[in-house]
Design a protein around this motif. Structure first.
Motif, PDB file in Angstrom:
ATOM      1  N   LYS A  52       0.812  -1.215   0.000  1.00 61.05           N
ATOM      2  CA  LYS A  52       0.000   0.000   0.000  1.00 61.05           C
ATOM      3  C   LYS A  52       0.846   1.266   0.000  1.00 61.05           C
ATOM      4  CE  LYS A  52      -4.138  -2.029   2.068  1.00 61.05           C
ATOM      5  NZ  LYS A  52      -5.053  -2.057   3.250  1.00 61.05           N
ATOM      6  N   SER A  53       1.918   1.254   0.778  1.00 66.57           N
ATOM      7  CA  SER A  53       2.776   2.443   0.841  1.00 66.57           C
ATOM      8  C   SER A  53       3.766   2.490  -0.321  1.00 66.57           C
ATOM      9  CB  SER A  53       3.538   2.487   2.167  1.00 66.57           C
ATOM     10  OG  SER A  53       4.451   1.396   2.267  1.00 66.57           O
ATOM     11  N   GLY A  54       3.987   1.334  -0.953  1.00 64.46           N
ATOM     12  CA  GLY A  54       4.923   1.278  -2.071  1.00 64.46           C
ATOM     13  C   GLY A  54       6.370   1.408  -1.652  1.00 64.46           C
ATOM     14  N   THR A  55       6.681   1.091  -0.393  1.00 62.18           N
ATOM     15  CA  THR A  55       8.051   1.207   0.106  1.00 62.18           C
ATOM     16  C   THR A  55       8.722  -0.162   0.139  1.00 62.18           C
ATOM     17  OG1 THR A  55       7.263   1.031   2.401  1.00 62.18           O
ATOM     18  CG2 THR A  55       7.544   3.250   1.483  1.00 62.18           C
ATOM     19  N   ILE A  56      10.051  -0.126   0.097  1.00 63.14           N
ATOM     20  CA  ILE A  56      10.858  -1.344   0.083  1.00 63.14           C
ATOM     21  C   ILE A  56      11.941  -1.222   1.143  1.00 63.14           C
ATOM     22  CG2 ILE A  56      12.393  -2.815  -1.274  1.00 63.14           C
ATOM     23  CD1 ILE A  56      10.981  -1.774  -3.791  1.00 63.14           C
ATOM     24  N   ASP A  57      12.040  -2.224   2.018  1.00 63.97           N
ATOM     25  CA  ASP A  57      13.049  -2.227   3.082  1.00 63.97           C
ATOM     26  C   ASP A  57      14.085  -3.304   2.821  1.00 63.97           C
ATOM     27  OD1 ASP A  57      11.663  -0.232   4.453  1.00 63.97           O
ATOM     28  OD2 ASP A  57      10.484  -1.685   5.604  1.00 63.97           O
ATOM     29  N   MET A  58      15.358  -2.939   2.958  1.00 64.48           N
ATOM     30  CA  MET A  58      16.447  -3.899   2.860  1.00 64.48           C
ATOM     31  C   MET A  58      17.198  -4.048   4.178  1.00 64.48           C
ATOM     32  SD  MET A  58      18.249  -3.362  -0.870  1.00 64.48           S
ATOM     33  CE  MET A  58      18.930  -1.756  -0.429  1.00 64.48           C
ATOM     34  N   PHE A  59      17.190  -2.983   4.991  1.00 62.05           N
ATOM     35  CA  PHE A  59      18.030  -2.970   6.188  1.00 62.05           C
ATOM     36  C   PHE A  59      17.202  -3.040   7.465  1.00 62.05           C
ATOM     37  CE2 PHE A  59      20.336  -0.515   2.925  1.00 62.05           C
ATOM     38  CZ  PHE A  59      21.445  -1.345   2.791  1.00 62.05           C
ATOM     39  N   GLN A  60      17.782  -3.666   8.481  1.00 60.13           N
ATOM     40  CA  GLN A  60      17.173  -3.652   9.802  1.00 60.13           C
ATOM     41  C   GLN A  60      17.176  -2.222  10.344  1.00 60.13           C
ATOM     42  OE1 GLN A  60      18.539  -6.801  12.469  1.00 60.13           O
ATOM     43  NE2 GLN A  60      19.304  -7.980  10.719  1.00 60.13           N
ATOM     44  N   LYS A  61      16.302  -1.956  11.307  1.00 62.92           N
ATOM     45  CA  LYS A  61      16.153  -0.589  11.818  1.00 62.92           C
ATOM     46  C   LYS A  61      16.556  -0.489  13.285  1.00 62.92           C
ATOM     47  CE  LYS A  61      12.517   0.497   8.481  1.00 62.92           C
ATOM     48  NZ  LYS A  61      11.117   0.908   8.267  1.00 62.92           N
ATOM     49  N   ASP A  62      17.026   0.702  13.668  1.00 67.49           N
ATOM     50  CA  ASP A  62      17.411   0.933  15.064  1.00 67.49           C
ATOM     51  C   ASP A  62      16.172   1.284  15.885  1.00 67.49           C
ATOM     52  OD1 ASP A  62      16.787   3.596  14.511  1.00 67.49           O
ATOM     53  OD2 ASP A  62      18.884   4.195  14.249  1.00 67.49           O
ATOM     54  N   GLU A  63      16.393   1.652  17.162  1.00 63.40           N
ATOM     55  CA  GLU A  63      15.269   1.925  18.056  1.00 63.40           C
ATOM     56  C   GLU A  63      14.447   3.140  17.620  1.00 63.40           C
ATOM     57  OE1 GLU A  63      19.101   3.608  19.780  1.00 63.40           O
ATOM     58  OE2 GLU A  63      18.397   1.713  18.904  1.00 63.40           O
ATOM     59  N   ASN A  64      15.040   3.970  16.781  1.00 67.97           N
ATOM     60  CA  ASN A  64      14.322   5.146  16.271  1.00 67.97           C
ATOM     61  C   ASN A  64      13.644   4.881  14.926  1.00 67.97           C
ATOM     62  OD1 ASN A  64      15.210   6.811  18.472  1.00 67.97           O
ATOM     63  ND2 ASN A  64      17.214   6.976  17.445  1.00 67.97           N
ATOM     64  N   GLY A  65      13.725   3.633  14.473  1.00 69.87           N
ATOM     65  CA  GLY A  65      13.103   3.293  13.209  1.00 69.87           C
ATOM     66  C   GLY A  65      13.924   3.667  11.994  1.00 69.87           C
ATOM     67  N   GLU A  66      15.189   3.977  12.199  1.00 70.29           N
ATOM     68  CA  GLU A  66      16.058   4.357  11.084  1.00 70.29           C
ATOM     69  C   GLU A  66      16.837   3.133  10.583  1.00 70.29           C
ATOM     70  OE1 GLU A  66      16.184   7.342   9.608  1.00 70.29           O
ATOM     71  OE2 GLU A  66      14.551   7.924  10.956  1.00 70.29           O
ATOM     72  N   PRO A  67      16.973   2.984   9.262  1.00 67.37           N
ATOM     73  CA  PRO A  67      17.718   1.843   8.721  1.00 67.37           C
ATOM     74  C   PRO A  67      19.173   1.850   9.178  1.00 67.37           C
ATOM     75  CG  PRO A  67      16.454   2.963   7.002  1.00 67.37           C
ATOM     76  CD  PRO A  67      16.408   3.855   8.210  1.00 67.37           C
ATOM     77  N   ILE A  68      19.668   0.657   9.524  1.00 73.23           N
ATOM     78  CA  ILE A  68      21.073   0.488   9.904  1.00 73.23           C
ATOM     79  C   ILE A  68      21.841   0.079   8.655  1.00 73.23           C
ATOM     80  CG2 ILE A  68      22.689  -0.694  11.428  1.00 73.23           C
ATOM     81  CD1 ILE A  68      20.284  -1.349  13.261  1.00 73.23           C
ATOM     82  N   GLU A  69      22.576   0.992   8.077  1.00 74.09           N
ATOM     83  CA  GLU A  69      23.264   0.747   6.819  1.00 74.09           C
ATOM     84  C   GLU A  69      24.186  -0.473   6.921  1.00 74.09           C
ATOM     85  OE1 GLU A  69      23.498   1.672   2.838  1.00 74.09           O
ATOM     86  OE2 GLU A  69      22.367   2.782   4.350  1.00 74.09           O
ATOM     87  N   GLY A  70      24.048  -1.385   5.979  1.00 73.36           N
ATOM     88  CA  GLY A  70      24.909  -2.560   5.939  1.00 73.36           C
ATOM     89  C   GLY A  70      24.397  -3.742   6.736  1.00 73.36           C
ATOM     90  N   LYS A  71      23.374  -3.531   7.582  1.00 72.30           N
ATOM     91  CA  LYS A  71      22.822  -4.623   8.385  1.00 72.30           C
ATOM     92  C   LYS A  71      21.508  -5.080   7.739  1.00 72.30           C
ATOM     93  CE  LYS A  71      21.820  -5.982  13.179  1.00 72.30           C
ATOM     94  NZ  LYS A  71      22.750  -7.111  13.152  1.00 72.30           N
ATOM     95  N   TYR A  72      21.621  -6.023   6.849  1.00 75.08           N
ATOM     96  CA  TYR A  72      20.464  -6.455   6.061  1.00 75.08           C
ATOM     97  C   TYR A  72      19.456  -7.226   6.915  1.00 75.08           C
ATOM     98  CZ  TYR A  72      22.840  -5.161   1.724  1.00 75.08           C
ATOM     99  OH  TYR A  72      23.454  -4.460   0.710  1.00 75.08           O
ATOM    100  N   ILE A  73      18.190  -7.094   6.545  1.00 74.27           N
ATOM    101  CA  ILE A  73      17.150  -7.930   7.142  1.00 74.27           C
ATOM    102  C   ILE A  73      17.438  -9.379   6.755  1.00 74.27           C
ATOM    103  CG2 ILE A  73      14.672  -8.408   7.216  1.00 74.27           C
ATOM    104  CD1 ILE A  73      14.232  -5.491   6.256  1.00 74.27           C
ATOM    105  N   GLU A  74      17.335 -10.290   7.713  1.00 77.85           N
ATOM    106  CA  GLU A  74      17.571 -11.706   7.467  1.00 77.85           C
ATOM    107  C   GLU A  74      16.253 -12.462   7.494  1.00 77.85           C
ATOM    108  OE1 GLU A  74      20.357 -12.853  10.461  1.00 77.85           O
ATOM    109  OE2 GLU A  74      22.071 -11.960   9.410  1.00 77.85           O
ATOM    110  N   PHE A  75      16.255 -13.647   6.912  1.00 75.25           N
ATOM    111  CA  PHE A  75      15.004 -14.407   6.817  1.00 75.25           C
ATOM    112  C   PHE A  75      14.417 -14.673   8.202  1.00 75.25           C
ATOM    113  CE2 PHE A  75      12.172 -17.975   6.285  1.00 75.25           C
ATOM    114  CZ  PHE A  75      11.483 -17.632   5.127  1.00 75.25           C
ATOM    115  N   LYS A  76      15.256 -14.910   9.197  1.00 78.97           N
ATOM    116  CA  LYS A  76      14.724 -15.195  10.529  1.00 78.97           C
ATOM    117  C   LYS A  76      13.984 -14.001  11.123  1.00 78.97           C
ATOM    118  CE  LYS A  76      19.222 -14.298  12.740  1.00 78.97           C
ATOM    119  NZ  LYS A  76      20.331 -14.936  13.477  1.00 78.97           N
ATOM    120  N   ASN A  77      14.224 -12.791  10.575  1.00 72.95           N
ATOM    121  CA  ASN A  77      13.478 -11.607  11.011  1.00 72.95           C
ATOM    122  C   ASN A  77      12.043 -11.610  10.498  1.00 72.95           C
ATOM    123  OD1 ASN A  77      16.522  -9.929  10.295  1.00 72.95           O
ATOM    124  ND2 ASN A  77      15.765 -10.363  12.362  1.00 72.95           N
ATOM    125  N   LEU A  78      11.710 -12.567   9.619  1.00 76.02           N
ATOM    126  CA  LEU A  78      10.359 -12.688   9.080  1.00 76.02           C
ATOM    127  C   LEU A  78       9.314 -12.692  10.189  1.00 76.02           C
ATOM    128  CD1 LEU A  78       8.495 -13.571   6.530  1.00 76.02           C
ATOM    129  CD2 LEU A  78       8.861 -15.890   7.393  1.00 76.02           C
TER     130      LEU A  78
END
Length: 390
Positions: A52-78
């Motif tokens: 719905k939002s049309g957004t794409i996430d590749m990186f895990q996020k910190d406590e502020n909801g900001e992407p952590i560059e270089g720290k990719y989302i892993e399948f276990k985060n599903l």
């Protein structure tokens, strides 16, 4: 839609030839640091698409909801995207070692035989593919072991590469022993795009486990439901703890998933049929989640195909025992699952088309191009894409 609309640039290096491995280090008794690789199927990358939002996430996020560059989302985060009461639909088909290597009588020519399905248990009849097909004619005998205890006779031609074999097995009484002896001579039926690119063009002993989901139960597939390969036993236990309910269906995945499309107009392409079984228990799990407004995740393209073949006009899953040749491509109005997770697949593949139908053509092609540019791995042993309806 047209076949040419499913083109994207994919480098050879991004076709996964082995499961995801993680580098581990330890210090041995001599105080030396030792590095080795461990297969960790649940640590492959996972890209997340929000429809719905049309957004794409590749990186895990910190406590502020900001992407952590270089720290990719892993399948276990599903599991972090789902809550108690949500349902995962899983394909519990079991892959058997379908690829055999034998020799032709008299000439000793090497032959590859790919078992498709057993046609008659009593007569030991099997539907197979042979390579090279031009050398195999009706009446030929094929030998699969040095002792000559596993011999097959070609009794019919079915397609250009297809044959019907009758196995000439000594023990006429014990069918289970026959299948055990037959499968002991086979290897894991990895797709040709993996086998042909490996340094040694064969499956390994490890592939017998790696090319099988941890929840496989019902034998009959000649290729794995690949997205399910990422689930580890730890993930399955964590699902139970979090109250995420599994619904097991059976779809015996066939080679039609890898057949090239030879027409530009997708409405003219015909899919091979696959056997599927959906029982009452699976229906109850899925339908309870739907009635309660919970998420229903289809794990893999085989599950989407099956559930769309068995969904009723009321949007509820129905029991099913039969075959489906459903071909899903954009545009398509889905009736059951509201979330989907799939591996990244090759250009022009039916698996990409189905994923694009679920997530929306433009958004999924954007995700695929992003994955190709950022080193994601593609194919059965590759990385995955989660599509959420938010």
């Amino acid at each position: 839609m047209k076949l040419s609309q499913f083109k994207f640039n994919l480098s050879e290096e991004q076709i996964a030839l082995y499961p995801h491995t993680t580098e581990k280090k330890f210090v041995n008794s001599k105080g030396e640091e030792v590095t080795f690789n461990v297969t960790r199927r649940d640590e492959a990358r996972l890209m997340v698409v929000h429809k719905k939002s049309g957004t794409i996430d590749m990186f895990q996020k910190d406590e502020n909801g900001e992407p952590i560059e270089g720290k990719y989302i892993e399948f276990k985060n599903l599991l972090d995207y789902f809550d108690e009461g949500d349902a995962f639909i899983l394909n519990d088909t079991k892959v058997f070692p379908a690829r055999l290597y034998g020799t032709k009588e008299k000439t000793d020519a090497k032959i590859e035989v790919f078992l498709l399905r057993e046609l008659n248990e009593e007569m030991r009849l099997w539907d197979v593919l042979v390579e090279p097909a031009r050398k195999i004619r009706i009446g030929n005998k094929l030998f699969f072991d040095e002792a000559g205890s596993m011999v097959a006779e070609v009794i019919d031609n079915t397609t250009s590469r297809g044959r019907t074999l009758r196995f000439l097995y000594d023990n006429d009484q014990d069918h289970d022993q026959f299948k055990s002896d037959l499968f002991a001579l086979g290897e894991s039926p990895l797709p040709r795009y993996i086998i042909d690119r490996r340094e040694e063009p064969h499956a390994t002993e490890d592939d017998l486990d790696d090319f099988q989901t941890v929840y496989a139960q019902n034998e009959g597939a000649v290729t794995a439901p690949a997205t399910g390969l990422h689930f580890s036993r730890e993930m399955m236990k964590m699902m139970e703890i979090r109250g995420i309910n599994p619904a097991y269906i059976t779809v015996h995945c066939g080679l039609g998933n890898f057949s090239p499309i030879e027409v530009e107009d997708l409405t003219k392409h015909k899919m091979d049929s696959e056997q599927m079984i959906i029982n009452k228990e699976a229906c109850d799990v899925v339908n309870n989640a739907k009635r309660n407004g919970k998420k229903v995740l289809a794990v893999g393209t085989s599950v989407v195909k099956a559930t769309e073949s068995a969904v009723g006009t009321d949007g509820m899953l129905k029991e099913f025992d039969g075959w489906t040749n459903k071909f899903i491509f954009p545009p398509y109005d889905f009736g059951l699952a509201n979330c989907m997770v799939s591996n990244f697949y090759h250009p022009y593949s039916t698996l990409l088309m189905e994923t694009a139908a679920f997530g929306g053509y433009d958004l999924i092609m954007e995700a695929y191009n992003l994955a190709a540019k950022n080193g994601y791995m593609f194919g059965c042993y590759g990385d995955s894409l989660l599509i959420l309806n938010d």
